[in-house]
Design a protein around this motif. Sequence first.
Motif, short mmCIF file in Angstrom:
data_model
loop_
_atom_site.label_atom_id
_atom_site.label_comp_id
_atom_site.label_asym_id
_atom_site.label_seq_id
_atom_site.Cartn_x
_atom_site.Cartn_y
_atom_site.Cartn_z
N LYS A 50 -9.44 7.79 -7.23
CA LYS A 50 -8.39 8.44 -6.44
C LYS A 50 -7.42 9.13 -7.39
O LYS A 50 -6.95 8.52 -8.35
CB LYS A 50 -7.62 7.41 -5.61
CG LYS A 50 -8.48 6.70 -4.59
CD LYS A 50 -7.68 5.65 -3.85
CE LYS A 50 -8.57 4.87 -2.89
NZ LYS A 50 -7.83 3.77 -2.24
N HIS A 70 -8.29 -3.39 -9.53
CA HIS A 70 -8.46 -3.22 -10.97
C HIS A 70 -7.17 -3.59 -11.70
O HIS A 70 -6.10 -3.12 -11.33
CB HIS A 70 -8.84 -1.78 -11.31
CG HIS A 70 -10.16 -1.38 -10.74
ND1 HIS A 70 -11.36 -1.68 -11.35
CD2 HIS A 70 -10.48 -0.73 -9.60
CE1 HIS A 70 -12.35 -1.22 -10.61
NE2 HIS A 70 -11.84 -0.63 -9.54
N ILE A 73 -10.42 4.10 -10.23
CA ILE A 73 -10.37 3.76 -8.79
C ILE A 73 -10.90 4.90 -7.91
O ILE A 73 -11.02 4.73 -6.70
CB ILE A 73 -8.95 3.35 -8.34
CG1 ILE A 73 -7.96 4.51 -8.47
CG2 ILE A 73 -8.49 2.12 -9.09
CD1 ILE A 73 -6.60 4.25 -7.85
N THR A 82 -2.77 -5.58 -10.01
CA THR A 82 -4.00 -4.84 -9.73
C THR A 82 -3.70 -3.62 -8.87
O THR A 82 -2.74 -3.63 -8.08
CB THR A 82 -5.05 -5.71 -9.01
OG1 THR A 82 -4.52 -6.16 -7.76
CG2 THR A 82 -5.47 -6.90 -9.84
N ILE A 83 -4.52 -2.60 -9.03
CA ILE A 83 -4.49 -1.41 -8.19
C ILE A 83 -5.91 -1.25 -7.65
O ILE A 83 -6.86 -1.15 -8.43
CB ILE A 83 -4.00 -0.17 -8.96
CG1 ILE A 83 -4.12 1.09 -8.11
CG2 ILE A 83 -4.73 0.01 -10.27
CD1 ILE A 83 -3.49 2.33 -8.74
N ASP A 84 -6.04 -1.32 -6.34
CA ASP A 84 -7.36 -1.31 -5.70
C ASP A 84 -8.31 -2.29 -6.39
O ASP A 84 -9.49 -2.04 -6.60
CB ASP A 84 -7.97 0.10 -5.69
CG ASP A 84 -7.41 0.96 -4.57
OD1 ASP A 84 -6.58 0.47 -3.78
OD2 ASP A 84 -7.80 2.14 -4.47
N THR A 106 0.87 -1.16 0.00
CA THR A 106 0.00 0.00 0.00
C THR A 106 0.91 1.21 0.00
O THR A 106 1.90 1.25 0.74
CB THR A 106 -0.90 0.01 1.25
OG1 THR A 106 -1.70 -1.18 1.23
CG2 THR A 106 -1.82 1.22 1.27
N GLU A 157 -3.35 10.07 -1.25
CA GLU A 157 -4.39 9.04 -1.13
C GLU A 157 -3.73 7.67 -1.21
O GLU A 157 -2.90 7.41 -2.09
CB GLU A 157 -5.43 9.19 -2.23
CG GLU A 157 -6.33 10.40 -2.04
CD GLU A 157 -7.43 10.48 -3.07
OE1 GLU A 157 -8.58 10.19 -2.72
OE2 GLU A 157 -7.13 10.84 -4.23
N GLU A 158 -4.08 6.78 -0.30
CA GLU A 158 -3.50 5.43 -0.23
C GLU A 158 -4.13 4.50 -1.27
O GLU A 158 -5.35 4.52 -1.45
CB GLU A 158 -3.70 4.83 1.16
CG GLU A 158 -2.93 5.55 2.26
CD GLU A 158 -1.46 5.17 2.29
OE1 GLU A 158 -1.12 4.01 2.02
OE2 GLU A 158 -0.65 6.06 2.62
N VAL A 159 -3.28 3.72 -1.92
CA VAL A 159 -3.73 2.78 -2.94
C VAL A 159 -3.11 1.41 -2.66
O VAL A 159 -1.95 1.33 -2.25
CB VAL A 159 -3.30 3.22 -4.35
CG1 VAL A 159 -4.27 2.71 -5.39
CG2 VAL A 159 -3.19 4.71 -4.47
N GLU A 160 -3.88 0.34 -2.87
CA GLU A 160 -3.39 -1.02 -2.66
C GLU A 160 -2.96 -1.62 -3.99
O GLU A 160 -3.73 -1.60 -4.95
CB GLU A 160 -4.47 -1.89 -2.03
CG GLU A 160 -4.80 -1.49 -0.61
CD GLU A 160 -5.84 -2.39 0.02
OE1 GLU A 160 -6.03 -3.53 -0.45
OE2 GLU A 160 -6.48 -1.93 0.97
#
Length: 100
Positions: free
Chosen positions: A84, A56, A82, A52-54, A19, A89-92
């Motif tokens: 964001k 996707h 997403i 993937t990002i969040d 993250t 902003e935090e992204v997984e």
Amino acid sequence: MTSRQTAPTTPQPLDHRFTAPLEKDGTYATFVTVPGSAELLGTRRAVKVGGTIDGHPFTATLMPSGAGPHWLPVRAALCKLIGKDKAGEEVEFRLDQRFS
């Protein structure tokens, strides 16, 4: 194979989750710093990855920062998908393929 031909791009499995906050500067419109990337990939050169990002799917080329970890550019369309796009902003992320 002649010197002008290249080997086909084949995916190699990766399993790296992290993250990170979205970052913005003049180099790339939006990007994240991938922690431990040089050690994970065994190189400080550009490397194409997929994952993937969040949740996707995406593919991108990790770009060397010159100081250690790679930067992962995040396209505007993916930011919109997403929901964001602001710095911080935090992204997984899940990196699951490396293309060579």
